[in-house]
Design an enzyme around this catalytic site. Structure first.
Site, PDB file in Angstrom:
ATOM      1  CB  ALA A 349      -1.747  -0.471  -6.091  1.00  0.00           C
ATOM      2  N   GLY A 352       1.713   0.381  -2.059  1.00  0.00           N
ATOM      3  CA  GLY A 352       2.307   1.163  -3.146  1.00  0.00           C
ATOM      4  C   GLY A 352       3.784   0.965  -3.414  1.00  0.00           C
ATOM      5  N   GLY A 353       4.400  -0.017  -2.788  1.00  0.00           N
ATOM      6  CA  GLY A 353       5.825  -0.260  -3.041  1.00  0.00           C
ATOM      7  C   GLY A 353       6.086  -0.474  -4.527  1.00  0.00           C
ATOM      8  CE  LYS A 354       5.396  -6.389  -5.370  1.00  0.00           C
ATOM      9  NZ  LYS A 354       4.791  -6.282  -4.029  1.00  0.00           N
ATOM     10  CG  ASP A 372      -5.601  -2.362  -2.360  1.00  0.00           C
ATOM     11  OD1 ASP A 372      -4.522  -2.942  -2.556  1.00  0.00           O
ATOM     12  OD2 ASP A 372      -6.458  -2.764  -1.532  1.00  0.00           O
ATOM     13  CG  ASP A 399     -13.786  -7.068  -6.312  1.00  0.00           C
ATOM     14  OD1 ASP A 399     -12.830  -7.519  -6.989  1.00  0.00           O
ATOM     15  OD2 ASP A 399     -14.515  -7.782  -5.608  1.00  0.00           O
ATOM     16  CG  ASP A 416       2.124  -7.905  -5.429  1.00  0.00           C
ATOM     17  OD1 ASP A 416       2.627  -9.037  -5.485  1.00  0.00           O
ATOM     18  OD2 ASP A 416       2.298  -7.127  -4.472  1.00  0.00           O
ATOM     19  CB  CYS A 473       4.509 -12.591  -0.828  1.00  0.00           C
ATOM     20  SG  CYS A 473       3.028 -12.173   0.074  1.00  0.00           S
TER      21      CYS A 473
HETATM   22  C1  LIG Z   1      -0.017  -8.349  -1.734  1.00  0.00           C
HETATM   23  S1  LIG Z   1      -0.922  -6.976  -1.393  1.00  0.00           S
HETATM   24  C2  LIG Z   1      -0.378  -5.828  -2.567  1.00  0.00           C
HETATM   25  C3  LIG Z   1       0.935  -5.180  -2.232  1.00  0.00           C
HETATM   26  C4  LIG Z   1       1.289  -4.065  -3.191  1.00  0.00           C
HETATM   27  N1  LIG Z   1       1.287  -4.516  -4.545  1.00  0.00           N
HETATM   28  C5  LIG Z   1       2.612  -3.430  -2.871  1.00  0.00           C
HETATM   29  O1  LIG Z   1       3.592  -3.739  -3.508  1.00  0.00           O
HETATM   30  O2  LIG Z   1       2.679  -2.591  -1.985  1.00  0.00           O
HETATM   31  C6  LIG Z   1      -2.477  -7.433  -2.013  1.00  0.00           C
HETATM   32  C7  LIG Z   1      -3.482  -6.325  -2.045  1.00  0.00           C
HETATM   33  O3  LIG Z   1      -4.639  -6.804  -2.729  1.00  0.00           O
HETATM   34  C8  LIG Z   1      -5.734  -6.097  -2.252  1.00  0.00           C
HETATM   35  N2  LIG Z   1      -6.947  -6.830  -2.692  1.00  0.00           N
HETATM   36  C9  LIG Z   1      -7.533  -7.906  -2.142  1.00  0.00           C
HETATM   37  N3  LIG Z   1      -8.602  -8.280  -2.881  1.00  0.00           N
HETATM   38  C10 LIG Z   1      -8.685  -7.428  -3.918  1.00  0.00           C
HETATM   39  C11 LIG Z   1      -9.556  -7.299  -5.019  1.00  0.00           C
HETATM   40  N4  LIG Z   1     -10.582  -8.132  -5.207  1.00  0.00           N
HETATM   41  N5  LIG Z   1      -9.360  -6.291  -5.890  1.00  0.00           N
HETATM   42  C12 LIG Z   1      -8.329  -5.438  -5.721  1.00  0.00           C
HETATM   43  N6  LIG Z   1      -7.474  -5.506  -4.683  1.00  0.00           N
HETATM   44  C13 LIG Z   1      -7.630  -6.498  -3.809  1.00  0.00           C
HETATM   45  C14 LIG Z   1      -5.504  -6.046  -0.761  1.00  0.00           C
HETATM   46  O4  LIG Z   1      -6.222  -4.981  -0.180  1.00  0.00           O
HETATM   47  C15 LIG Z   1      -3.990  -5.836  -0.702  1.00  0.00           C
HETATM   48  O5  LIG Z   1      -3.681  -4.488  -0.550  1.00  0.00           O
END
Ligand SMILES: C[S@@+](CC[C@H](N)C(=O)[O-])C[C@H]1O[C@@H](n2cnc3c(N)ncnc32)[C@H](O)[C@@H]1O
Length: 608
Positions: A349, A352-354, A372, A399, A416, A473
């Protein structure tokens, strides 16, 4: 570059005068056509303009969708359109017309005289165009415009035919460098102007290889040279240049690479928990911000053209009335379509935009778990949740592969996923050289695990939901269709459903010899050159039955065994991986217990 920047801006809907002037110009061109024979250079120009037009068709369609809609709709439809353009929600109270008397009062811009007498059917004849123009009105405008477009297309096609015929008769120069030229090039830094010209010429050849290729040259020779030139000109690693090039036709690939040279427009999302879009727009306009709605597909987005104040520090921003958010970022949440009072998980998350958009759509009801794995990033997540006034949100730091062991039974889940970022090169140019082959193995592996975990955490019996939205993305097939296809194979209890998104290209159902499930067509791809948004991918699943792997369905041991089988199947672990020997373990456990007691000053033998 300048012209592309211009293209990336969304224009205001045209006034009737502008519209008519455009049509007059087209009409004059058609009239002149019959009076003169077209010289060959002129034809070349037309053909290239036609090609450019074709390539930019999608951009025009979306970035100027309001204009096109304005051009093609009847007067009645137009006035409806202008009324709904700033409608923030379906159940919004009626807007006071006085409130709208600002530069967003599109009704004013479209305001033209009614002529109820005009017939509604097309009324053109080939031999009396002047008369037609005089009779132009809102009803016949669409038919008139269509006729002119058809004539223009015909004219360009004719020019192209003649050009091809002429080219066939003339010996063609080879655009590929000779061996001598290659030797010279090797000792010098690349001449970027020459490289650019060659890129354009090679693309032209590849688009019509049979007619334009030099004798004895293979397609591979052209492609190889083009890729080298793309690396030199745009600064990609050879590996990534080829990966991205393979997604498109040569001409479209060039469009994509060019679009990555510029950042996408600044966009903000109205926080409907705090304000309405029209009120926010008015407040920002009063502060000297020049803005427009992003497009008809979103009721909360605004595109900022320029501003006399820093957009990230206005009082409206600090009061949480909006968030700076890329337009593409709205899409997965729109697809998720969260409902009031549901239990929703945003698996990855931060920042947090979404999450905050989900919360706003749920009007602060129900519960949103914002998770996250990166603890540091949860700080910005929490800050955004507070600033935007989301009170139905719980932040957690797992995780996400551990879900649903942590908690399951969600109505909807947004994943996401962390990704390679090949869709956001316009924002982060480092991706051009930092991504390696290893990334496109490791990242999809994590994405697959996360997606299965998301599926297993959703309640298949949810009364209102049972949906999972997967987004990245990245435009790489390994991170998009391949991950979705994997999930469909591993979890037959889910199916893909329509994303409900108004824009987007269909997902690939096959790619470079790999076949995906036909339903992958329902997923959506977004590119910077087609929609002027970051490259993005969205898939929506519905869970139709519980998973064998759901926590409430299988014991931890069964789950572990199933995960092990999967990992074996995928070649992630090897079969000869050491088994645990419980008897041997017992000795060590006992020994370690003794040591702990001794350290505490207790007698191990005295303790039962
Ligand atoms: C694309 S960004 C998310 C952007 C967010 N959804 C937003 O809209 O602001 C991907 C996120 O996945 C998190 N991430 C990476 N591996 C992860 C895992 N195993 N479990 C949960 N989060 C994870 C990263 O820390 C990162 O913040």
């Amino acid at each position: 570059m300048g012209s592309r920047r211009h293209k990336n801006k969304q224009g205001a809907p045209p006034t009737l005068d502008e519209f008519q002037a455009k049509k007059d110009k087209k009409l004059n061109k058609i009239k002149q056509k019959s009076k003169r024979a077209t010289p060959i250079e002129d034809k070349r120009e037309k053909v290239s303009v036609k090609k450019q037009k074709k390539n930019h068709k999608e951009v025009v369609k979306t970035t100027e969708s309001d204009e096109v809609a304005g051009e093609e709709q009847s007067e009645e439809e137009l006035s409806k359109e202008t009324k709904t353009l700033f409608d923030d929600s379906d159940d919004d109270e009626e807007a006071n017309p006085e409130d709208l008397k600002d530069e967003f009062d599109l009704e004013q811009e479209y305001d033209y005289e009614e002529d109820a007498e005009q017939p509604t059917t097309a009324m053109f004849s080939d031999d009396d165009d002047e008369g037609d123009l005089e009779d132009l009105n809102a009803e016949n405008m669409e038919a008139f415009s269509k006729q002119l477009d058809e004539e223009e297309a015909e004219e360009a096609e004719e020019a192209e035919r003649e050009l091809v015929e002429t080219d066939i008769m003339q010996p063609r120069a080879d655009v590929l460098p000779s061996e001598r030229e290659l030797e010279l090039m090797a000792d010098q830094p690349p001449n970027l102007t020459a490289v650019r010209t060659r890129i354009l010429e090679i693309v032209k050849v590849l688009e019509d290889f049979r007619n334009l290729a030099a004798e004895g040259r293979s397609r591979t020779e052209y492609v190889d040279r083009l890729l080298l030139d793309i690396c030199d000109y745009f600064g990609y690693s050879p590996f990534l240049a080829e990966k991205l090039f393979n997604l498109f036709s040569p001409a479209e690939a060039l469009e994509f690479f060019e679009a990555n040279e510029i950042a996408r427009p600044i966009t903000i999302r109205t926080n409907t928990l705090r304000t309405r879009r029209r009120d926010l727009a008015q407040a920002l306009v009063n502060k000297g911000v020049n803005l427009q709605p992003i497009g008809t597909w979103t009721k909360v987005g605004l595109q900022i053209f320029d501003s006399q104040v820093p957009i990230g520090a206005t009082s409206e921003y600090l009061a949480g009335q909006y968030i700076l958010q890329a337009a593409s970022s709205f899409l997965p949440v729109v697809a998720l379509d969260p409902q009031l009072n549901e239990r929703v998980l945003d698996m990855a998350a931060a920042p947090g935009g979404k999450t905050t958009y989900i919360s706003a759509l749920m009007k602060n009801t129900g519960c949103v778990f914002a998770n996250d794995a990166n603890k540091a990033r949860t700080k910005s997540l929490i800050a955004n949740i507070h600033r935007l006034g989301c009170t139905n949100t719980i932040v957690c730091n797992y995780d996400a592969r551990e879900f649903p062991k942590v908690i399951g039974g969600f109505d909807r889940i947004l994943l996401d996923a962390p990704c390679s970022g090949t869709g956001v090169i316009g924002k982060d140019q480092s991706v051009k050289v930092s991504r390696t082959e290893k990334d496109f193995i490791q990242i999809p592996h994590l994405q697959k695990q996360l997606l299965l975990s998301a599926i297993d955490s959703v309640d298949a019996n949810s009364k209102t939901g049972g949906f999972i939205v997967y987004s990245t993305c990245s435009v790489a097939v390994e991170e998009d269709e391949a991950v979705v296809d994997y999930a469909l194979r591993k979890r037959p209890n889910v199916r893909l459903v329509d994303t409900g998104l108004a824009i987007g290209k269909e997902g690939f159902t096959s790619f470079r010899g790999k076949k995906f499930h036909p339903s992958v067509k329902l997923t959506r791809r977004y590119y910077p050159h087609t929609y002027n948004v970051d490259g993005f991918y969205v898939a929506k699943f519905q869970k139709i039955a519980p998973s064998r792997h759901d926590d409430n369905q299988a014991s931890a041991r069964e789950k572990e065994a199933a995960a092990r089988d999967e990992a074996l199947e995928e070649g992630i672990i090897k079969d000869d991986f050491a088994e645990f020997d419980d008897q041997e373990d017992k000795q060590y456990i006992e020994k370690s217990k003794k040591t702990i007691l001794q350290k505490k000053g207790l007698n191990p033998k005295g303790k039962k």
